[in-house]
Design a protein around this motif. Structure first.
Motif, PDB file in Angstrom:
ATOM      1  N   ASN A  19       2.645  23.257 -13.807  1.00 25.66           N
ATOM      2  CA  ASN A  19       3.760  23.964 -14.429  1.00 25.66           C
ATOM      3  C   ASN A  19       4.709  24.422 -13.331  1.00 25.66           C
ATOM      4  OD1 ASN A  19       2.798  26.529 -13.383  1.00 25.66           O
ATOM      5  ND2 ASN A  19       1.289  26.521 -15.036  1.00 25.66           N
ATOM      6  N   PRO A  20       5.872  24.943 -13.677  1.00 30.48           N
ATOM      7  CA  PRO A  20       6.840  25.333 -12.642  1.00 30.48           C
ATOM      8  C   PRO A  20       6.339  26.414 -11.701  1.00 30.48           C
ATOM      9  CG  PRO A  20       7.926  25.125 -14.773  1.00 30.48           C
ATOM     10  CD  PRO A  20       6.445  25.035 -15.043  1.00 30.48           C
ATOM     11  N   HIS A  21       5.371  27.223 -12.134  1.00 30.68           N
ATOM     12  CA  HIS A  21       4.878  28.320 -11.295  1.00 30.68           C
ATOM     13  C   HIS A  21       3.771  27.869 -10.332  1.00 30.68           C
ATOM     14  CE1 HIS A  21       7.174  30.991 -13.866  1.00 30.68           C
ATOM     15  NE2 HIS A  21       6.565  30.483 -14.921  1.00 30.68           N
ATOM     16  N   MET A  22       2.947  26.935 -10.766  1.00 29.79           N
ATOM     17  CA  MET A  22       1.830  26.479  -9.937  1.00 29.79           C
ATOM     18  C   MET A  22       2.142  25.192  -9.190  1.00 29.79           C
ATOM     19  SD  MET A  22      -1.320  27.198 -12.597  1.00 29.79           S
ATOM     20  CE  MET A  22      -2.572  26.820 -11.382  1.00 29.79           C
ATOM     21  N   GLY A  23       3.206  24.520  -9.570  1.00 31.13           N
ATOM     22  CA  GLY A  23       3.521  23.225  -8.996  1.00 31.13           C
ATOM     23  C   GLY A  23       2.995  22.117  -9.876  1.00 31.13           C
ATOM     24  N   TRP A  24       3.174  20.883  -9.423  1.00 32.71           N
ATOM     25  CA  TRP A  24       2.819  19.716 -10.233  1.00 32.71           C
ATOM     26  C   TRP A  24       1.773  18.873  -9.522  1.00 32.71           C
ATOM     27  CZ3 TRP A  24       4.724  20.463 -14.872  1.00 32.71           C
ATOM     28  CH2 TRP A  24       5.908  21.199 -15.007  1.00 32.71           C
ATOM     29  N   LYS A  25       0.846  18.371 -10.322  1.00 32.63           N
ATOM     30  CA  LYS A  25      -0.316  17.655  -9.795  1.00 32.63           C
ATOM     31  C   LYS A  25       0.050  16.254  -9.314  1.00 32.63           C
ATOM     32  CE  LYS A  25      -3.325  16.150 -12.769  1.00 32.63           C
ATOM     33  NZ  LYS A  25      -4.356  16.160 -13.842  1.00 32.63           N
ATOM     34  N   VAL A  26      -0.490  15.864  -8.167  1.00 35.95           N
ATOM     35  CA  VAL A  26      -0.421  14.473  -7.725  1.00 35.95           C
ATOM     36  C   VAL A  26      -1.224  13.641  -8.713  1.00 35.95           C
ATOM     37  CG1 VAL A  26      -1.002  12.866  -5.859  1.00 35.95           C
ATOM     38  CG2 VAL A  26      -0.114  15.146  -5.322  1.00 35.95           C
ATOM     39  N   ALA A  27      -0.789  12.417  -8.975  1.00 37.07           N
ATOM     40  CA  ALA A  27      -1.335  11.629 -10.078  1.00 37.07           C
ATOM     41  C   ALA A  27      -2.710  11.032  -9.826  1.00 37.07           C
ATOM     42  CB  ALA A  27      -0.361  10.520 -10.466  1.00 37.07           C
ATOM     43  N   TRP A  28      -3.307  11.285  -8.680  1.00 37.13           N
ATOM     44  CA  TRP A  28      -4.733  11.007  -8.540  1.00 37.13           C
ATOM     45  C   TRP A  28      -5.366  12.003  -7.596  1.00 37.13           C
ATOM     46  CZ3 TRP A  28      -4.623   5.277  -6.459  1.00 37.13           C
ATOM     47  CH2 TRP A  28      -4.024   5.240  -5.213  1.00 37.13           C
ATOM     48  N   SER A  29      -6.704  12.054  -7.609  1.00 34.78           N
ATOM     49  CA  SER A  29      -7.442  13.121  -6.940  1.00 34.78           C
ATOM     50  C   SER A  29      -7.350  13.026  -5.428  1.00 34.78           C
ATOM     51  CB  SER A  29      -8.915  13.069  -7.365  1.00 34.78           C
ATOM     52  OG  SER A  29      -9.544  11.911  -6.818  1.00 34.78           O
ATOM     53  N   MET A  82       0.821  -1.203   0.000  1.00 31.77           N
ATOM     54  CA  MET A  82       0.000   0.000   0.000  1.00 31.77           C
ATOM     55  C   MET A  82       0.858   1.257   0.000  1.00 31.77           C
ATOM     56  SD  MET A  82      -3.219  -0.409  -0.333  1.00 31.77           S
ATOM     57  CE  MET A  82      -3.804   1.177   0.239  1.00 31.77           C
ATOM     58  N   SER A  83       1.998   1.212   0.661  1.00 27.12           N
ATOM     59  CA  SER A  83       2.907   2.363   0.639  1.00 27.12           C
ATOM     60  C   SER A  83       3.405   2.616  -0.775  1.00 27.12           C
ATOM     61  CB  SER A  83       4.089   2.112   1.580  1.00 27.12           C
ATOM     62  OG  SER A  83       3.658   1.999   2.916  1.00 27.12           O
ATOM     63  N   TRP A  84       3.709   1.546  -1.484  1.00 29.62           N
ATOM     64  CA  TRP A  84       4.161   1.667  -2.876  1.00 29.62           C
ATOM     65  C   TRP A  84       3.035   2.158  -3.772  1.00 29.62           C
ATOM     66  CZ3 TRP A  84       2.432  -1.456  -7.026  1.00 29.62           C
ATOM     67  CH2 TRP A  84       3.133  -1.264  -8.231  1.00 29.62           C
ATOM     68  N   TYR A  85       1.871   1.533  -3.633  1.00 25.92           N
ATOM     69  CA  TYR A  85       0.737   1.859  -4.505  1.00 25.92           C
ATOM     70  C   TYR A  85       0.247   3.290  -4.266  1.00 25.92           C
ATOM     71  CZ  TYR A  85      -3.850   1.358  -6.724  1.00 25.92           C
ATOM     72  OH  TYR A  85      -4.953   1.517  -7.519  1.00 25.92           O
ATOM     73  N   ASN A  86       0.182   3.696  -3.021  1.00 31.47           N
ATOM     74  CA  ASN A  86      -0.301   5.033  -2.676  1.00 31.47           C
ATOM     75  C   ASN A  86       0.790   6.082  -2.799  1.00 31.47           C
ATOM     76  OD1 ASN A  86      -2.470   6.690  -1.862  1.00 31.47           O
ATOM     77  ND2 ASN A  86      -1.724   6.727   0.244  1.00 31.47           N
ATOM     78  N   GLY A  87       2.040   5.652  -2.844  1.00 30.38           N
ATOM     79  CA  GLY A  87       3.138   6.613  -2.922  1.00 30.38           C
ATOM     80  C   GLY A  87       3.509   7.013  -4.339  1.00 30.38           C
ATOM     81  N   LEU A  88       3.282   6.126  -5.311  1.00 36.06           N
ATOM     82  CA  LEU A  88       3.649   6.429  -6.693  1.00 36.06           C
ATOM     83  C   LEU A  88       2.992   7.708  -7.225  1.00 36.06           C
ATOM     84  CD1 LEU A  88       3.864   3.014  -8.588  1.00 36.06           C
ATOM     85  CD2 LEU A  88       5.706   4.639  -8.126  1.00 36.06           C
ATOM     86  N   PRO A  89       1.703   7.958  -6.963  1.00 32.79           N
ATOM     87  CA  PRO A  89       1.119   9.203  -7.460  1.00 32.79           C
ATOM     88  C   PRO A  89       1.819  10.456  -6.943  1.00 32.79           C
ATOM     89  CG  PRO A  89      -0.612   7.671  -6.831  1.00 32.79           C
ATOM     90  CD  PRO A  89       0.682   7.072  -6.362  1.00 32.79           C
ATOM     91  N   PHE A  90       2.419  10.375  -5.759  1.00 31.94           N
ATOM     92  CA  PHE A  90       3.140  11.521  -5.218  1.00 31.94           C
ATOM     93  C   PHE A  90       4.533  11.647  -5.822  1.00 31.94           C
ATOM     94  CE2 PHE A  90      -0.127  10.761  -2.086  1.00 31.94           C
ATOM     95  CZ  PHE A  90      -0.483  12.036  -1.675  1.00 31.94           C
ATOM     96  N   LEU A  91       5.027  10.553  -6.383  1.00 34.67           N
ATOM     97  CA  LEU A  91       6.334  10.616  -7.050  1.00 34.67           C
ATOM     98  C   LEU A  91       6.248  11.343  -8.387  1.00 34.67           C
ATOM     99  CD1 LEU A  91       8.084   7.165  -6.479  1.00 34.67           C
ATOM    100  CD2 LEU A  91       8.714   9.400  -5.556  1.00 34.67           C
ATOM    101  N   ALA A  92       5.073  11.335  -9.014  1.00 36.22           N
ATOM    102  CA  ALA A  92       4.926  12.011 -10.308  1.00 36.22           C
ATOM    103  C   ALA A  92       5.291  13.497 -10.218  1.00 36.22           C
ATOM    104  CB  ALA A  92       3.507  11.827 -10.844  1.00 36.22           C
ATOM    105  N   PRO A  93       4.735  14.262  -9.275  1.00 34.01           N
ATOM    106  CA  PRO A  93       5.156  15.669  -9.173  1.00 34.01           C
ATOM    107  C   PRO A  93       6.614  15.828  -8.752  1.00 34.01           C
ATOM    108  CG  PRO A  93       3.675  15.104  -7.373  1.00 34.01           C
ATOM    109  CD  PRO A  93       3.628  13.971  -8.349  1.00 34.01           C
ATOM    110  N   VAL A  94       7.113  14.886  -7.955  1.00 36.74           N
ATOM    111  CA  VAL A  94       8.530  14.944  -7.569  1.00 36.74           C
ATOM    112  C   VAL A  94       9.404  14.785  -8.809  1.00 36.74           C
ATOM    113  CG1 VAL A  94      10.360  13.799  -6.264  1.00 36.74           C
ATOM    114  CG2 VAL A  94       8.103  14.103  -5.230  1.00 36.74           C
ATOM    115  N   PHE A  95       9.072  13.817  -9.643  1.00 34.79           N
ATOM    116  CA  PHE A  95       9.850  13.600 -10.865  1.00 34.79           C
ATOM    117  C   PHE A  95       9.763  14.807 -11.801  1.00 34.79           C
ATOM    118  CE2 PHE A  95       9.349   8.688 -10.537  1.00 34.79           C
ATOM    119  CZ  PHE A  95      10.391   8.669  -9.617  1.00 34.79           C
ATOM    120  N   MET A  96       8.585  15.414 -11.924  1.00 38.07           N
ATOM    121  CA  MET A  96       8.452  16.603 -12.768  1.00 38.07           C
ATOM    122  C   MET A  96       9.311  17.739 -12.222  1.00 38.07           C
ATOM    123  SD  MET A  96       6.554  15.920 -15.365  1.00 38.07           S
ATOM    124  CE  MET A  96       6.302  17.601 -15.960  1.00 38.07           C
TER     125      MET A  96
END
Length: 238
Positions: free
Chosen positions: A99-109, A25-39
């Protein structure tokens, strides 16, 4: 030797399956937060892979999602109108990742964040007190799922009339019911702190608690049968 090791591994999992659950669950729930980190660090390709993968599980609409590395955690539709440079609709809100000014979206709502984070958290808490909690009956599970059904269902119907025209966007009915006791920002839109945001939070919490209280006792019972029977390939059948 391999068979013995496999049986020992399964035996260990059967006694401590909650550790495996927590890790998955840590992996599954954590990946969406990695998307903005990677961006943020410039790893666009793996970020877009995550956005694409989780798009099949969530609408990812920008007005109902968290943003990281920006000045605000959530943005309302008026905040996004000048940025999208396209008509505001579910598709454009889904495609906008930030975008760089507003930040990056988490990959789910935010609703999905609340649902799966609460499942993970309640699961670990349940493990600590599981011997003092009775199984939740099926009708109890239905009650725990009711807030999600009502909130999600009314949101769906409301969006059919337009994202900014539906009754769940303005919540005029709630303003009249409460005699406008709260600020206007509480009633209108989906931003953090609004009525809609609070409802998604509460619905997600009830969902996670219901899943754990109903399903986890059966999972634990299944694994306990494996550990106690000595049959490491299937639960003991009586």
């Amino acid at each position: 030797m391999t068979g013995v090791r496999s049986r020992r591994l399964l035996f260990g999992i059967s006694r401590h399956w909650i550790i495996l659950f927590g890790a998955l669950m840590s992996w599954y729930n954590g990946l969406p937060f990695l998307a903005p980190v990677f961006m943020q660090i410039g790893w666009e390709m793996p970020a877009r892979v995550i956005y694409f993968t989780y798009s099949y599980q969530c609408h990812q609409m920008a007005d109902r999602s968290f943003f990281l590395f920006g000045p605000r955690l959530m943005y309302a539709i008026p905040d996004l109108e000048g940025v999208l440079q396209a008509p505001i609709n579910p598709q454009t809100l889904r495609q906008f990742i930030g975008n760089p000014h507003m930040g990056w979206k988490v990959a789910w709502s935010d609703r999905m964040v609340f649902m799966y984070t609460s499942t993970w958290l309640f699961g670990l808490l349940w493990w600590l007190v599981r011997h003092h909690i009775k199984k939740l009956p099926w009708w109890g599970l239905a009650l725990f799922f009711l807030p999600m059904a009502l909130d999600g269902g009314t949101h769906f119907v409301s969006d059919l009339f337009g994202l900014q025209q539906g009754f769940r966007y303005s919540n005029d009915w709630l303003a009249a019911l409460t005699h406008q006791a709260f600020p206007a920002t509480f009633y209108v839109g989906n931003a953090l702190g609004s009525f809609n945001s609070w409802m998604r939070l509460l619905a997600g919490l009830f969902f996670g608690a219901g899943v754990v209280l109903f399903g986890f006792p059966y999972i634990d019972e299944w694994f306990r049968e494996i550990a106690e029977s000595g049959d490491y390939t299937a639960p003991n059948r009586h």
